[in-house]
Design an enzyme around this catalytic site. Structure first.
Site, PDB file in Angstrom:
ATOM      1  CG  HIS A   1      11.393  -6.648  30.186  1.00 50.33           C
ATOM      2  ND1 HIS A   1      11.970  -5.578  29.170  1.00 50.33           N
ATOM      3  CD2 HIS A   1      10.874  -7.539  29.457  1.00 50.33           C
ATOM      4  CE1 HIS A   1      11.724  -6.034  27.824  1.00 50.33           C
ATOM      5  NE2 HIS A   1      11.033  -7.279  28.088  1.00 50.33           N
TER       6      HIS A   1
ATOM      7  CG  ASP B   1       9.523  -4.107  25.769  1.00 47.45           C
ATOM      8  OD1 ASP B   1       8.732  -4.827  26.421  1.00 47.45           O
ATOM      9  OD2 ASP B   1      10.448  -4.696  25.157  1.00 47.45           O
TER      10      ASP B   1
ATOM     11  CD  GLN C   1       8.810  -4.926  21.497  1.00 50.45           C
ATOM     12  OE1 GLN C   1       9.820  -4.723  21.968  1.00 50.45           O
ATOM     13  NE2 GLN C   1       8.237  -5.951  21.108  1.00 50.45           N
TER      14      GLN C   1
ATOM     15  CG  HIS D   1       8.689 -10.632  28.480  1.00 46.94           C
ATOM     16  ND1 HIS D   1       9.658 -10.447  27.440  1.00 46.94           N
ATOM     17  CD2 HIS D   1       8.694 -11.479  28.942  1.00 46.94           C
ATOM     18  CE1 HIS D   1      10.632 -11.311  27.837  1.00 46.94           C
ATOM     19  NE2 HIS D   1      10.193 -12.308  28.820  1.00 46.94           N
TER      20      HIS D   1
ATOM     21  CE  LYS E   1       0.943 -16.131  23.932  1.00 44.82           C
ATOM     22  NZ  LYS E   1       1.634 -15.843  22.718  1.00 44.82           N
TER      23      LYS E   1
ATOM     24  CB  CYS F   1      13.674  -9.251  27.237  1.00 42.61           C
ATOM     25  SG  CYS F   1      13.237  -9.862  25.596  1.00 42.61           S
TER      26      CYS F   1
ATOM     27  NE  ARG G   1      10.936  -8.594  17.127  1.00 43.27           N
ATOM     28  CZ  ARG G   1       9.953  -8.634  17.979  1.00 43.27           C
ATOM     29  NH1 ARG G   1       8.657  -9.221  17.684  1.00 43.27           N
ATOM     30  NH2 ARG G   1      10.083  -8.315  19.401  1.00 43.27           N
TER      31      ARG G   1
END
Lengths: 645, 645
Positions: free
Chosen positions: B391, B389, B387, B521, B475, B340, B369
């Site tokens: 945004h 991912d 991910q 997200h 979320k 992000c 991570r």
């Protein structure tokens, strides 16, 4: 007086009287050559062309066409610049004045109170040309350290005195042309008359000896040529290069950006750039599937252990991005600087048989290498880049065949992207010094002759460089010339005997014994970042149609035709033709201009006439109106154009 | 005696005499319910079902179907295990015995010289069932610290004495069932009779209090059930789960591997796994293009400054992979733990207008991570993962619409991959404690009701959890049930008011003023690693046809038919049907068996008959012979099967 034997590069041997100069040798060949000789390589060392040769020697005459010839020319031009400066601004002090890739510079300290500006360039250029016309010889003279110190003390040039401190007595030489004498190792061109065209390019501040605590000098950048025509061409080229600069086009075409918070040298790929890059990847991916490559994906970090095994830690560890520590467990990881160690671990993940070889593991692998922030440049010099990497693990007897297949792939890439002018450099061992290379003598011989043979069979234009191979194996590098005639190293193919050994890679041979495979590293693009930078400059942002971020723009003449325009756009999308519909409330002229600026290959204009006749008006980028067409015909024509991909 | 008011979860209020127990409440509803009540949640706290309630209260009766009910059951079972152990091995000392996700354990120190082995499990299980049948009540008793110390001093149990050291006098309770008394906060089930089935699963060493310098105790893992049938089902499931373990299948199907030199938790994707992963990516990529997403690519590191801005450094910095230093310039970079912040920088790279929103930036972004090495597990718990991912930067009024589109995408993924059983958890603010959340009250209210509404409109089965939102926004998380009934959290959609603020993101509104966008997200797969792990276990390695690494295998009966087999294989390849030609010198039965083990969906057998009639014999994985077919018909049938992708 006895004769000496001079061996020329083509192997012919000629006899000359002892003390003959390279100019005289040139003259003995042709008057034309004599006029062009700038310096000479004598037994591998570069000499003044007018320096007498006293013993038998290998001699290569250097002209403007040779890099060393050009460098000598520009270094001599730096002396000429200094002479001109001194004549206009007496009491100027001089730092250093080397040749660089695109000309030369001189660092100077002007007399108290004097500041240079761009406006002064013309006067300096005029003076340089005036001095050049005197055809002053560059005269070499050995001086004792004491005499040298006296000279510059008297002149009051503390920079030269500081340089002298580091020099050994007995090895100090001065060069004089006209009224200017410089401390200089040489070599130089015969006389200033060779310099026919002069251009001061730029000025900048530069700390003496790069030390920010020392005085800031004025650095004058300039370029010179042996013919006025060449300067003119150079300036045109420079102007064109500016227009094509991928950093400028990258911004205009919204391909990529940088962010100070993310970090220097770490490109952020914007949507259009990402799509372009993905298409390049997809193109190569397909070609690689056909060529029997298997894709893999590996992490962007690896334990330090991996790089100790590969040898990278020992060799590059200190100058790399430093290790990443884990919070509790004391582990150390490195950002991966290359993909090969990871691929070796994949090879080693199970026993291999000779039947599986060649095993070709391919990955678009992003690697990270530390570069000083001052060295970074757009996409050509970055800190993170994605290699179109693959490693071929093969038997020694498969090397030639595999090299051949890699060459085919590289040539396919060049052809598909419009690079038509390329050469291949074959880098082999130094035959005089075989011990410094890793691997068996016999393997090297086989591999080297395999590369030479296959390059010949493939009809490549090659240059062969002895002693330029890596210590772990011979290699083949592809250099392309772009539309402006600039050379770029792109694809590379390297043989490696070392990593398989370090990782103890093995396969069971047909003899049921364990053998060590050979590894080929190869990357046809080199890196996607660099390749896209070069491609952008090569085609000035007018990417090949199949690659263009937007291939078409549908431009309705007014809002009344939005409905029709939308239906056109939808049909094109379904035919996998990329582009956009410009529904802005702007005049059609403005829409066309904007699409031209964005270098959209095809503009499809729709208004009343088109809607009524169910057609489109086609306009091609840079070529203007192509007339009306049915959508069907346009799609057919379009698909024909991108067929090979 | 006065009455108290009991409010049940459905909102009904019933009156009972003061001192009524939860069992009595259950009995007042139905005898069946009474038999199933294990414990009760009284004003949010879990109580023994036989503990008297003295005041008005909210009461939720807990049964085996509730996680808390199950935990209570297993915790009580741990006491039963201890009682059995003590009865068989007197003088055993006891550490702790908690419920865990799949049962419970007890850490024990057996009397000097006694060692447990698997062979002892049956005796212990028998004793536990014998004691269970006595239906001994679990009796709660408050004791003073002194009395507690006396009790365990006399018993000689130094572990319980050590636990007592940390407890406050006045808050200490004992629980006794049958002949066994334990130091315990509770709660417990009413009596041991509830426990009908018992299985000791495993034993392991475990340091007292996890401290490697302390004594190693014996940890006994076990599981119990209220019905024998449930244990049987559980054991079958366990056996099935073992067969489907993605680590086992990943190895067998050659999807991925790990290397000690690369590092724990860092998967190396092998060719078949890479192709599978790329197909998943390609599938989502296509769906995302249709849904208006724009792809971007960002580096895997970012300057520490980026994470100071985003707030990640402050919050997670200490527990992350530590900063990467550059050799000379003193810069600090972090491995990116999420995409992000990079995407925020892309948003911020140029001025934005409300017309451009929603801007949907998508990236298959690999993030790193730190996890303790002991916590790592196959592909479900890794240190590096990718991910899917994206945004979405949008205006507040676009939130509902965008959430709806994301839900569509998530459901498309589930449908295409065969996950039919899923629920969505809507996580909202704690309405009692609004101040601890970031962002405007009004925006939260709008966003929360938008999410609730759209989830309803899309017909999702939802659970709503108050107080479970992130502090930066509400979320929606998707939980799927796999073929074995196990629940996995996969896709997630999160609203974020904070990052746009921290990065000072803006757009010019239709009012010509600057506004702050909202950020969504989202990741339908969650992570490719985890998703592929779950998918592998869900379908036991029998991937949907469109995704299968190899879709077909061409199996010639003998070398005589290699030529014909090759022609078949080539035609299939040209039709984009993936697979291989098995040219090994093996019997056809062996080739079929190997292809079945590899879970190849279709085996195409060719021999004399097939070559003569220009056909193939089709065999489907797990279904056997499907008879002869022309290649044309087979391709048609095949393409029909994979049509939706």
């Amino acid at each position: 007086m006895s004769n000496i034997k001079i061996t020329l590069p083509d192997g012919t041997i000629r006899e000359y009287p002892k003390g003959t100069t390279s100019i005289q040798i040139a003259q003995s060949i042709s008057e034309g050559l004599m006029r062009n000789v700038l310096a000479a390589k004598v037994n591998g060392e570069i000499w003044d062309a007018n320096r007498p040769i006293e013993n038998d020697a290998n001699v290569q005459l250097l002209t403007w066409k040779d890099t060393e010839g050009k460098n000598t020319f520009w270094h001599s031009s730096a002396h000429l610049l200094a002479e001109a400066i001194e004549s206009i601004y007496p009491k100027t002090k001089f730092g250093i004045g080397p040749a660089i890739e695109t000309g030369f510079y001189y660092d100077i300290e002007l007399p108290e109170g004097k500041m240079l500006s761009q406006d002064d360039f013309i006067e300096i250029e005029k003076k340089m040309l005036e001095l050049a016309r005197t055809k002053s010889e560059y005269i070499r003279k050995s001086v004792s350290k004491n005499d040298a110190i006296s000279y510059f003390t008297e002149k009051g040039d503390n920079y030269k005195l500081e340089l002298l401190e580091g020099l050994e007595d007995g090895k100090i030489t001065f060069y004089t042309q006209g009224n200017f004498t410089d401390l200089c190792r040489g070599p130089h061109i015969p006389n200033t008359g060779f310099i026919k065209a002069v251009k001061i390019m730029n000025l900048a501040g530069a700390y003496w000896r790069g030390d920010v605590t020392r005085k800031q000098l004025t650095r004058l950048y300039a370029v010179t040529f042996p013919q006025d025509k060449e300067l003119k061409e150079y300036l045109v080229l420079l102007e064109e290069a500016k227009k094509r600069d991928h950093r400028k086009l990258g911004k205009e075409l919204e391909l990529f950006t940088f962010s100070e918070k993310v970090g220097a040298g770490l490109p952020l790929w914007l949507p259009k750039g990402t799509l372009l890059r993905e298409r390049l990847e997809q193109f190569l991916r397909k070609a690689q599937v056909k060529a029997g490559y298997l894709p893999v994906i590996t992490p962007h970090i690896g334990s330090k252990k991996l790089y100790i095994t590969s040898g990278h830690w020992e060799k590059y560890g200190k100058d790399s991005f430093q290790p990443i520590h884990t919070p509790e467990e004391g582990e150390e990881f490195m950002l991966k600087p290359m993909n090969c160690p990871h691929h070796c671990e994949i090879y080693a993940s199970k026993p291999r048989s000779y039947k599986e070889l060649p095993l070709r593991l391919a990955e678009f692998g992003t690697v990270y290498r530390y570069e000083q922030s001052g060295e970074l440049h757009g996409l050509t010099r970055v800190r993170g880049f994605t290699q179109d990497d693959a490693h071929i693990f093969c038997r020694p007897d498969q090397v030639k065949d595999e090299f051949g297949k890699v060459i085919d792939l590289v040539l396919l890439v060049f052809k598909s992207l419009g690079f038509e002018d390329y050469t291949a450099q074959i880098s082999l061992r130094d035959p005089e010094n075989k011990t410094k290379y890793f691997g068996e003598d016999e393997d090297w011989e086989k591999a080297e002759s395999a590369i030479v043979e296959i390059a010949k069979e493939k009809g490549l234009r090659t240059v062969t460089e002895l002693g330029e191979s890596a210590f772990y194996g011979p290699k083949l590098d592809f250099m392309v010339k772009d539309a402006l005639g600039r050379k770029w190293q792109l694809g590379t193919v390297q043989l490696d005997y070392q990593l398989p050994d370090r990782f103890k890679l093995e396969y069971v041979g047909s003899d049921n014994k364990q053998h060590r495979p050979v590894m080929i590293h190869r990357a046809p693009f080199g890196s996607l970042e660099r390749f896209i930078a070069v491609l952008t400059e090569h085609c000035a942002g007018n990417f090949p149609l199949w690659l263009a971020p937007d291939q078409i723009a549908v431009l309705p003449v007014s809002e009344k035709y939005h409905e029709y325009a939308k239906s056109i756009h939808t049909i094109l999308e379904e035919a996998d033709i990329r582009g956009f519909l410009d529904e802005r409330d702007e005049k059609i002229q403005r829409k066309i201009r904007d699409a031209e600026v964005k270098k959209i290959p095809f503009m499809l204009i729709v208004g009343e006439k088109e809607e009524e006749s169910n057609t489109i008006s086609v306009r091609e980028h840079g070529q203007g109106d192509k007339g009306a067409s049915s959508l069907e015909d346009f799609i057919k024509m379009f698909q024909e154009k991108i067929k090979i991909h």
